[in-house]
Design an enzyme around this catalytic site. Structure first.
Site, PDB file in Angstrom:
ATOM      1  N   ASP A 201       0.860  -1.188   0.000  1.00 41.11           N
ATOM      2  CA  ASP A 201       0.000   0.000   0.000  1.00 41.11           C
ATOM      3  C   ASP A 201       0.894   1.234   0.000  1.00 41.11           C
ATOM      4  OD1 ASP A 201      -2.293   1.745   0.310  1.00 41.11           O
ATOM      5  OD2 ASP A 201      -3.331   0.084   1.276  1.00 41.11           O
ATOM      6  N   GLY A 226       4.298   1.240  -2.103  1.00 45.53           N
ATOM      7  CA  GLY A 226       4.291   1.425  -3.542  1.00 45.53           C
ATOM      8  C   GLY A 226       2.961   1.947  -4.034  1.00 45.53           C
ATOM      9  N   ASP A 227       2.817   1.965  -5.343  1.00 44.87           N
ATOM     10  CA  ASP A 227       1.637   2.525  -5.999  1.00 44.87           C
ATOM     11  C   ASP A 227       1.051   1.460  -6.921  1.00 44.87           C
ATOM     12  OD1 ASP A 227      -0.250   3.929  -7.411  1.00 44.87           O
ATOM     13  OD2 ASP A 227       1.118   5.472  -8.152  1.00 44.87           O
ATOM     14  N   HIS A 246     -13.827  -1.760  -7.658  1.00 50.15           N
ATOM     15  CA  HIS A 246     -15.105  -1.052  -7.782  1.00 50.15           C
ATOM     16  C   HIS A 246     -14.960   0.469  -7.636  1.00 50.15           C
ATOM     17  CE1 HIS A 246     -16.563  -0.676  -3.311  1.00 50.15           C
ATOM     18  NE2 HIS A 246     -15.266  -0.485  -3.408  1.00 50.15           N
TER      19      HIS A 246
END
Length: 336
Positions: A201, A226-227, A246
């Site tokens: 995360d 991280g991304d 979602h």
């Protein structure tokens, strides 16, 4: 079919929903459900405890009781109902955070601009506030805290259900992509002692002790910052995306899934955990949730066929759909 009084009632409930939302928010802020945990009380007794106006509180409780939230007896005392239990602090599957999030001015103001979204496709929240929802949260930390509380209340129910519904035992390394404070990994690692987890995360999220430390499981988890929009850790057996897709439009979802596909070890799986949109005219909470997504973020709730299309575009194959004891399903993807 001729219109009837029952149809009028349905329209009224929908059109005046903001008042029901306000009533829920009021009793939550006053701690009414907590105050009724020891037994039934009159509105006067509750008002005395909560420093509230007795008649106003009675009128709010009366309408909520008509909807099954609380129950009024012949002595005008109010009782907890199963629905009202969800308004208790720290109760099972508490929905306090969701109520607060749904009744905050930024959210309600965005809902008023839903006609703009229907006409243009632009997210109502971004149209009203000038920035995307998650950027707005970062700019307004108190709202971000409310959002985190709301998501935690939902995740608590999801985590155990997912860990119990899927066999993680054959995996040696499980990556929870966008895993927050690690609630899902806690449940998985408790059930499967041979599994090692990866919490992936943003840096400010993975740096928090979170639930893994409280559960004594930190030694079995690698924390990687991280991304997810650019990459995910390589070489794992299972990648979990729980209530991630979602929030985003199809092209973003495909990009995230492609990152997982590139990072997968041989024979690995991608598990998408989300609600599944049911067909037909059935009244279902996922349809209301989809309306929320339409208003607040660029995402959507999806059918099985729509998820299958996302998998296919990312080089994955939808192998199976696994139900859980909660409102979500597990969509298992394998390399195509």
């Amino acid at each position: 079919m001729e219109p009837t009084h029952s149809h009028v009632g349905v329209i009224m409930d929908l059109a005046w929903g903001c008042f029901y939302a306000g009533a829920l928010n009021a009793v939550m802020q006053l701690g009414i459900a907590d105050r009724l945990a020891t037994g039934p009380k009159t509105a006067e007794e509750l008002a005395s405890e909560a420093s509230a106006h007795p008649l106003s509180l009675y009128r709010v409780l009366r309408v909520l009781a008509s909807k099954g939230i609380f129950a009024e007896d012949a002595e005008r005392r109010f009782h907890l109902t199963p629905a009202a239990q969800h308004l208790r602090t720290g109760g099972p599957f508490s929905m306090q955070g969701m109520v607060q999030l749904g009744t905050l001015p930024p959210t309600m103001e965005a809902a008023l601009h839903l006609p703009h979204t229907v006409k243009t496709g632009q997210c109502a929240f971004e149209y009203r506030h000038g920035v995307a929802f998650f950027e707005y949260l970062s700019q307004h930390p108190p709202l971000g805290e409310v959002f985190d509380k709301a998501m935690a209340s939902v995740s608590d129910a999801d985590n155990r259900a997912v860990a119990e519904a899927y066999d993680f035992g054959a995996a040696s390394r499980v990556v929870d992509v966008g895993g927050g404070l690690g609630g899902l990994l806690v449940e998985v690692l408790r059930i499967y002692p041979s599994v090692r987890g990866v919490l992936y995360d943003r840096p400010e999220v993975v740096g928090q002790p979170g639930r893994l430390a409280a559960a004594g499981l930190d030694e079995r988890v690698d924390r990687i910052a991280g991304d997810l929009f650019t990459s995910v850790p390589e070489g794992a057996d299972i990648y979990v995306l729980k209530r991630i897709l979602h929030d985003w439009a199809d092209d973003t979802c495909v990009a995230i899934l492609k990152h997982c596909r590139r990072a997968m070890a041989a024979g690995a799986r991608v598990l998408v955990v989300d609600a599944l949109m049911p067909p037909g005219n059935t009244d279902h909470p996922t349809k209301a949730l989809d309306l929320c997504m339409l208003t607040v973020v660029p995402g959507r709730e999806r059918t099985e066929a729509e998820f299958e299309a996302l998998f296919r575009a990312a080089g994955l194959k939808l192998a199976r759909v696994i139900p859980t004891a909660d409102s979500v399903v597990i969509l298992e993807g394998i390399a195509a």
